[in-house]
Design an enzyme around this catalytic site. Structure first.
Site, PDB file in Angstrom:
ATOM      1  N   UNK A  17      -1.748   0.275  -4.178  1.00 22.55           N
ATOM      2  CA  UNK A  17      -0.656  -0.065  -3.571  1.00 22.55           C
ATOM      3  C   UNK A  17       0.399  -0.974  -4.437  1.00 22.55           C
ATOM      4  CE  LYS A  20       3.387   0.898  -0.061  1.00 20.46           C
ATOM      5  NZ  LYS A  20       3.648   0.171   1.356  1.00 20.46           N
ATOM      6  CB  ALA A  49      10.019  -0.382   6.985  1.00 26.39           C
ATOM      7  CG  ASP A  50       6.519   2.100  12.342  1.00 25.21           C
ATOM      8  OD1 ASP A  50       5.524   1.655  12.208  1.00 25.21           O
ATOM      9  OD2 ASP A  50       7.255   1.812  13.507  1.00 25.21           O
ATOM     10  CG  ASP A  51       2.515   1.452   9.243  1.00 26.63           C
ATOM     11  OD1 ASP A  51       2.307   1.029   8.310  1.00 26.63           O
ATOM     12  OD2 ASP A  51       2.569   0.879  10.323  1.00 26.63           O
ATOM     13  CB  SER A 141      -3.082  20.012  -8.229  1.00 29.42           C
ATOM     14  OG  SER A 141      -2.867  21.276  -8.620  1.00 29.42           O
ATOM     15  CG  ASP A 227      -1.285   0.435   7.128  1.00 29.99           C
ATOM     16  OD1 ASP A 227       0.109   0.470   7.144  1.00 29.99           O
ATOM     17  OD2 ASP A 227      -1.767   1.493   6.623  1.00 29.99           O
TER      18      ASP A 227
END
Length: 347
Positions: A17, A20, A49-51, A141, A227
């Site tokens: 992360u 980001k 900006a929620d999950d 992919s 989170d």
């Protein structure tokens, strides 16, 4: 002579992360002059900006949809896949929901690394999906310069039980479900400074499912959840505060960290994402020591849940955590919005 093991982190410029885009730059990217499309059934979009996004099906049930992917934060392919999938599934739990299906997202340098490495990455993702009780139902992919893996995840929830990051209330206490310091330990490992006794600590934390979020959503006194990932504890707490029109106090002496974190900070094992995070939101935070900044702005990968809970429900979530083996700890409290520009004070 034995072949040298493949170290995935050598094939990426970022990690987990920490890859980001900074909150400041992301704000510029997401800004649009186009007329907003309105759908009354979209309960949660990207305004706060929620999950994850949440869509009301109109029958008492809502669909939760999210995606998350990144470049390797560990060298082992299976562990990378497992961590990336666990991190993606976490967004469903952070909304209080139950995951029902995962779709893989894979970018892989096929001219640099053998296909067997990608197979192990996907297998790690599949293992995490099975842990969460869902199938890895498909995917897409591409050939890419660096390894990338993650999931798009679908979940369900009773509409009235959705836990937004913008529904917190003043007076709520703040709790975390995992210790901080994942970015610091993984940076120490990348620099070759990680002590043998600290090997595997960050991986174990990143592989811990946030499934307790589904249980917390059943507690009416839990007003908000998110989170803690790439923007660090302070960044994600600021999102809760700004979405809920509140301010917060963080108790630095109550923050739990993975073993060895403070020693590694002293050795300069602070990821680049920490500085980018502070540059983006440091003006909204009260005075910090350098050590506090390193811990509270540390980009977490597959970090814990940050839970806002009313005082009369604290014992309920403590009991839930105890029954599921989660080491829940208090990190602060929410209060009425400050008149100053400071959103979060650290004491």
């Amino acid at each position: 002579m034995a072949e040298e093991p493949i170290r995935l982190t050598q094939y990426s410029h970022g990690a987990g992360u920490g890859c980001k885009i900074s909150p400041k730059v992301l704000g510029t990217i997401l800004h649009s002059e186009l007329e907003k499309f309105y759908d009354p059934n979209l309960l949660v979009g990207n305004e706060t900006a929620d999950d994850a996004a949440v869509y009301d099906l109109g029958n008492g049930t809502a669909i939760i949809s999210t995606t998350d992917f990144f470049m390797p934060i560990v060298d082992d392919p299976f562990d990378f896949g497992r961590i990336a999938a666990t991190n993606a599934i976490s967004d469903i739990f952070a909304m209080g929901g139950k995951p029902i299906m995962g779709i893989a997202i894979l970018g892989f340098p096929t001219n640099v690394l053998p296909a067997e490495v990608a197979q192990k990455i996907v297998d790690g993702g599949r293992f995490a999906c099975h842990q969460a009780g869902i199938a890895l139902a498909g995917g897409h992919s591409i050939d890419s310069p660096e390894p990338i893996f993650g999931l798009a995840v679908t979940g369900v929830i009773d509409t009235e039980k959705v836990k937004r990051n913008a529904s917190a209330k003043s007076g709520c206490k703040l709790y975390m479900t995992k210790p901080l310091g994942i970015g610091i330990l993984t940076t120490a490992e990348k620099k070759g400074k990680l002590k043998p006794e600290h090997q595997g600590l960050a991986t174990a934390a990143m592989c811990q499912m946030n499934s307790i979020g589904s249980q917390f959503s059943q507690v009416d006194g839990v007003t908000a959840m998110t989170d803690v990932t790439g923007f660090g504890l302070l960044g994600h707490l600021i999102e809760i505060c700004e979405g809920s029109n509140l301010s917060a106090v963080v108790f630095s002496d109550k923050i739990k960290t993975l073993d060895g974190v403070k020693d590694y900070i002293a050795q300069g094992c602070v990821p680049g994402g920490t500085g980018r995070n502070f540059e983006s939101y440091g003006h909204k935070v009260g005075a910090l020591t350098e050590e506090q900044k390193a811990i509270l702005c540390d980009p977490q990968t597959s970090g814990g849940l940050l839970v806002a809970v009313e005082p009369n429900s604290v014992q309920t979530i403590i009991e839930i955590a105890k029954d599921t083996g989660i080491d829940l700890y208090e990190v602060g409290k929410l209060k009425p919005k400050s008149e100053s520009d400071i959103v979060v004070e650290v004491k």
